[in-house]
Design a protein around this motif. Structure first.
Motif, PDB file in Angstrom:
ATOM      1  N   GLY A 204     -52.812   8.883  -3.742  1.00 56.85           N
ATOM      2  CA  GLY A 204     -53.878   9.901  -3.807  1.00 56.85           C
ATOM      3  C   GLY A 204     -55.193   9.542  -4.057  1.00 56.85           C
ATOM      4  O   GLY A 204     -55.204   8.732  -5.062  1.00 56.85           O
ATOM      5  N   GLY A 205     -56.071  10.277  -3.901  1.00 59.61           N
ATOM      6  CA  GLY A 205     -57.467   9.958  -4.319  1.00 59.61           C
ATOM      7  C   GLY A 205     -58.408  10.993  -4.933  1.00 59.61           C
ATOM      8  O   GLY A 205     -57.679  12.159  -5.198  1.00 59.61           O
ATOM      9  N   ARG A 206     -59.391  10.912  -5.121  1.00 62.05           N
ATOM     10  CA  ARG A 206     -60.466  11.931  -5.933  1.00 62.05           C
ATOM     11  C   ARG A 206     -60.264  13.069  -5.059  1.00 62.05           C
ATOM     12  O   ARG A 206     -60.404  14.321  -5.969  1.00 62.05           O
ATOM     13  CB  ARG A 206     -61.665  11.337  -5.844  1.00 62.05           C
ATOM     14  CG  ARG A 206     -62.575  12.266  -6.694  1.00 62.05           C
ATOM     15  CD  ARG A 206     -64.079  11.651  -7.212  1.00 62.05           C
ATOM     16  NE  ARG A 206     -64.555  10.839  -6.205  1.00 62.05           N
ATOM     17  CZ  ARG A 206     -65.254   9.923  -6.148  1.00 62.05           C
ATOM     18  NH1 ARG A 206     -66.038   9.736  -7.436  1.00 62.05           N
ATOM     19  NH2 ARG A 206     -66.031   9.324  -5.413  1.00 62.05           N
ATOM     20  N   ALA A 207     -59.996  13.182  -3.841  1.00 65.39           N
ATOM     21  CA  ALA A 207     -60.125  14.555  -3.372  1.00 65.39           C
ATOM     22  C   ALA A 207     -59.298  15.445  -3.579  1.00 65.39           C
ATOM     23  O   ALA A 207     -59.306  16.643  -3.255  1.00 65.39           O
ATOM     24  CB  ALA A 207     -60.011  14.295  -1.686  1.00 65.39           C
ATOM     25  N   LEU A 208     -57.983  14.981  -4.488  1.00 64.57           N
ATOM     26  CA  LEU A 208     -57.067  16.191  -4.904  1.00 64.57           C
ATOM     27  C   LEU A 208     -57.691  16.743  -5.767  1.00 64.57           C
ATOM     28  O   LEU A 208     -57.288  18.032  -5.987  1.00 64.57           O
ATOM     29  CB  LEU A 208     -56.124  15.188  -5.378  1.00 64.57           C
ATOM     30  CG  LEU A 208     -55.207  14.714  -4.105  1.00 64.57           C
ATOM     31  CD1 LEU A 208     -54.279  13.683  -4.796  1.00 64.57           C
ATOM     32  CD2 LEU A 208     -54.167  15.575  -3.908  1.00 64.57           C
ATOM     33  N   VAL A 229     -45.626   5.929  -6.616  1.00 66.37           N
ATOM     34  CA  VAL A 229     -46.874   6.901  -6.505  1.00 66.37           C
ATOM     35  C   VAL A 229     -47.939   5.879  -6.982  1.00 66.37           C
ATOM     36  O   VAL A 229     -47.992   5.260  -7.852  1.00 66.37           O
ATOM     37  CB  VAL A 229     -46.747   7.979  -7.536  1.00 66.37           C
ATOM     38  CG1 VAL A 229     -48.227   8.696  -7.569  1.00 66.37           C
ATOM     39  CG2 VAL A 229     -45.773   9.122  -7.092  1.00 66.37           C
ATOM     40  N   GLY A 230     -49.114   5.861  -6.144  1.00 58.43           N
ATOM     41  CA  GLY A 230     -50.062   5.195  -6.516  1.00 58.43           C
ATOM     42  C   GLY A 230     -51.500   5.937  -6.534  1.00 58.43           C
ATOM     43  O   GLY A 230     -51.351   7.212  -6.321  1.00 58.43           O
ATOM     44  N   ALA A 231     -52.448   5.445  -6.820  1.00 59.36           N
ATOM     45  CA  ALA A 231     -53.806   6.248  -6.642  1.00 59.36           C
ATOM     46  C   ALA A 231     -55.195   5.057  -6.614  1.00 59.36           C
ATOM     47  O   ALA A 231     -55.017   4.172  -6.787  1.00 59.36           O
ATOM     48  CB  ALA A 231     -53.996   6.716  -8.015  1.00 59.36           C
ATOM     49  N   SER A 232     -56.344   5.800  -6.324  1.00 63.25           N
ATOM     50  CA  SER A 232     -57.298   5.196  -5.836  1.00 63.25           C
ATOM     51  C   SER A 232     -58.065   4.831  -7.382  1.00 63.25           C
ATOM     52  O   SER A 232     -57.757   5.863  -8.438  1.00 63.25           O
ATOM     53  CB  SER A 232     -58.373   5.931  -4.992  1.00 63.25           C
ATOM     54  OG  SER A 232     -58.690   7.073  -5.425  1.00 63.25           O
ATOM     55  N   ARG A 233     -58.841   4.331  -7.537  1.00 71.81           N
ATOM     56  CA  ARG A 233     -59.586   3.994  -8.789  1.00 71.81           C
ATOM     57  C   ARG A 233     -60.305   5.093  -9.098  1.00 71.81           C
ATOM     58  O   ARG A 233     -60.397   5.519 -10.334  1.00 71.81           O
ATOM     59  CB  ARG A 233     -60.662   2.724  -8.687  1.00 71.81           C
ATOM     60  CG  ARG A 233     -61.340   2.606 -10.056  1.00 71.81           C
ATOM     61  CD  ARG A 233     -62.308   1.091 -10.040  1.00 71.81           C
ATOM     62  NE  ARG A 233     -62.848   1.416 -11.427  1.00 71.81           N
ATOM     63  CZ  ARG A 233     -63.698   0.344 -11.885  1.00 71.81           C
ATOM     64  NH1 ARG A 233     -63.749  -0.992 -11.132  1.00 71.81           N
ATOM     65  NH2 ARG A 233     -64.401   0.380 -13.031  1.00 71.81           N
ATOM     66  N   ALA A 234     -60.893   5.972  -8.398  1.00 74.49           N
ATOM     67  CA  ALA A 234     -61.672   7.270  -8.345  1.00 74.49           C
ATOM     68  C   ALA A 234     -60.824   8.073  -9.104  1.00 74.49           C
ATOM     69  O   ALA A 234     -61.062   8.919 -10.024  1.00 74.49           O
ATOM     70  CB  ALA A 234     -62.202   7.769  -7.025  1.00 74.49           C
ATOM     71  N   ALA A 235     -59.540   8.196  -8.510  1.00 74.41           N
ATOM     72  CA  ALA A 235     -58.569   9.195  -9.061  1.00 74.41           C
ATOM     73  C   ALA A 235     -58.200   8.904 -10.584  1.00 74.41           C
ATOM     74  O   ALA A 235     -57.955   9.642 -11.576  1.00 74.41           O
ATOM     75  CB  ALA A 235     -57.321   9.427  -8.333  1.00 74.41           C
ATOM     76  N   GLN A 269     -62.940  -1.819  -2.450  1.00 71.68           N
ATOM     77  CA  GLN A 269     -62.066  -2.231  -3.376  1.00 71.68           C
ATOM     78  C   GLN A 269     -60.556  -1.642  -3.280  1.00 71.68           C
ATOM     79  O   GLN A 269     -59.717  -2.346  -3.614  1.00 71.68           O
ATOM     80  CB  GLN A 269     -62.750  -1.746  -4.795  1.00 71.68           C
ATOM     81  CG  GLN A 269     -64.006  -2.553  -5.336  1.00 71.68           C
ATOM     82  CD  GLN A 269     -65.279  -1.941  -4.635  1.00 71.68           C
ATOM     83  OE1 GLN A 269     -65.033  -0.822  -3.710  1.00 71.68           O
ATOM     84  NE2 GLN A 269     -66.309  -2.343  -5.144  1.00 71.68           N
ATOM     85  N   HIS A 270     -60.407  -0.456  -2.890  1.00 71.23           N
ATOM     86  CA  HIS A 270     -58.922  -0.116  -2.526  1.00 71.23           C
ATOM     87  C   HIS A 270     -58.499  -0.671  -1.443  1.00 71.23           C
ATOM     88  O   HIS A 270     -57.288  -1.238  -1.656  1.00 71.23           O
ATOM     89  CB  HIS A 270     -59.017   1.421  -2.304  1.00 71.23           C
ATOM     90  CG  HIS A 270     -57.854   1.907  -2.518  1.00 71.23           C
ATOM     91  ND1 HIS A 270     -57.183   2.164  -3.278  1.00 71.23           N
ATOM     92  CD2 HIS A 270     -56.836   2.497  -1.195  1.00 71.23           C
ATOM     93  CE1 HIS A 270     -55.750   2.969  -3.028  1.00 71.23           C
ATOM     94  NE2 HIS A 270     -55.797   2.910  -1.851  1.00 71.23           N
ATOM     95  N   LEU A 271     -59.031  -0.882  -0.488  1.00 70.03           N
ATOM     96  CA  LEU A 271     -58.586  -1.690   0.801  1.00 70.03           C
ATOM     97  C   LEU A 271     -57.947  -3.035   0.420  1.00 70.03           C
ATOM     98  O   LEU A 271     -57.148  -3.416   1.124  1.00 70.03           O
ATOM     99  CB  LEU A 271     -59.720  -1.733   2.082  1.00 70.03           C
ATOM    100  CG  LEU A 271     -60.244  -0.332   2.616  1.00 70.03           C
ATOM    101  CD1 LEU A 271     -61.079  -0.664   3.707  1.00 70.03           C
ATOM    102  CD2 LEU A 271     -58.825   0.596   2.652  1.00 70.03           C
ATOM    103  N   ALA A 272     -58.736  -3.681  -0.397  1.00 67.39           N
ATOM    104  CA  ALA A 272     -58.330  -4.823  -0.965  1.00 67.39           C
ATOM    105  C   ALA A 272     -56.973  -5.092  -1.380  1.00 67.39           C
ATOM    106  O   ALA A 272     -56.496  -6.010  -1.375  1.00 67.39           O
ATOM    107  CB  ALA A 272     -59.348  -5.576  -1.753  1.00 67.39           C
TER     108      ALA A 272
END
Length: 314
Positions: A204-208, A229-235, A269-272
């Motif tokens: 999940g990302g920051r949009a949550l 469960v994973g997350a983006s850095r923004a989250a 950075q997330h795609l990497a």
């Protein structure tokens, strides 16, 4: 060419990252017909050493059993490896938090340049590794007599955990260097699969918008799929989830069979950290989001509507 592999373990069992590193070490040793040995440094780590001895292709296991190595403090483990390196042409370590902590110190002690996060072994002295957040692949040739290498686990298949019958040999080092001490660890306990070894990941990302929403929308879908469960850095930076959920260049590098990205725009950075996944599914309301450039399947719409609907269909 003899290669020493630094085992990733918890003193009781081996981590899968060790198996990936052994595969890379076998490829490296194969160029000169050398052996692959595994170092298990820990406290009360006989079980981990026995597991390492069963790995296919491992000729010997070195067990350094000492309280000084029980918490894998780099200040203690690095001198141990540097001393052992005299008998080897290369050290191969998983590119995990432990490997990234210890390997650079070993390289410094050996006065060589570390070769980080290799993706392939092209020759005894030539490797490929990602640069620019994985947007380019560099071919690196090392002239150093000793090679200190970290391995991106997602780039190498796991060696067979059974089939070997290596001898376990006790070794010792200088013990506690007195430069650091272990105070404690706050670990996330979860019944879900470990992120780096999971076959399915829901991120999940920051949009949550909040930690409560993250739990409300991401967790039920992950439970239905039996996923990590994973997350983006923004989250993570927003405090929705702990740091160990982070996937990306500065988090964990994953390559599951299925990666579901929800509310993640797809920063480079997330795609990497996840673009090597076998199948990528993206859910995002912005049809121009970069995540759709790497996704195999994309769903444009409001995640707060689509995710519960998807979860209910499973």
């Amino acid at each position: 060419m003899s290669v020493l592999v630094l085992a990733e373990h918890d003193n009781a069992s081996l981590k899968d990252a060790t198996l990936n590193a052994v595969t890379a070490a076998k490829a490296l040793a194969g160029f000169a017909g050398g052996d692959v040995h595994v170092l298990v440094a820990g406290k009360g780590a006989q079980a981990a050493a026995d597991a390492a001895a069963k790995i296919d292709g491992v000729a010997k296991v070195l067990l350094a059993d000492d309280a000084a190595y029980g918490d894998a403090l780099a200040e203690n483990v690095a001198p141990l490896i540097a001393g052992l390196l005299a008998g080897y042409d290369a050290l191969v370590a998983p590119a995990t938090s432990r490997g990234k902590n210890i390997a650079p110190r070993v390289a410094a002690l050996a006065d060589v340049a570390q070769i980080s996060e290799i993706l392939s072994v092209e020759a005894a002295d030539t490797f490929t590794r990602p640069i620019y957040a994985g947007n380019a692949i560099a071919t690196v040739k090392s002239a150093d007599a000793k090679k200190v290498i970290t391995v991106r686990g997602t780039a190498f298949p796991k060696a067979a955990a059974t089939g070997g019958s290596a001898a376990v040999e006790a070794v010792s080092g200088s013990g506690d260097a007195g430069l650091s001490s272990f105070k404690g660890a706050e670990l996330t306990v979860s019944a879900r699969p470990e992120l780096t070894g999971a076959k399915i990941i829901v991120s999940g990302g920051r949009a949550l918008g909040s930690g409560e929403a993250f739990t409300q929308y991401i967790d039920p879908l992950a439970d239905k799929l039996g996923a990590a469960v994973g997350a983006s850095r923004a989250a993570v930076d927003a405090g929705y989830v702990p740091n160990d959920y982070q996937v990306g260049q500065t988090g964990k590098i994953v390559a599951p069979e299925l990666y579901v990205a929800i509310g993640i725009s797809g920063a480079i950075q997330h795609l990497a950290g996840m673009k090597d996944s076998k199948v990528i599914v993206a859910i995002n309301k912005d049809e121009e989001a970069p995540i759709f450039q790497v996704a195999d399947y994309g769903l444009v719409g409001d995640l707060f509507t689509l995710v519960p609907e998807l979860t209910s269909k499973l």
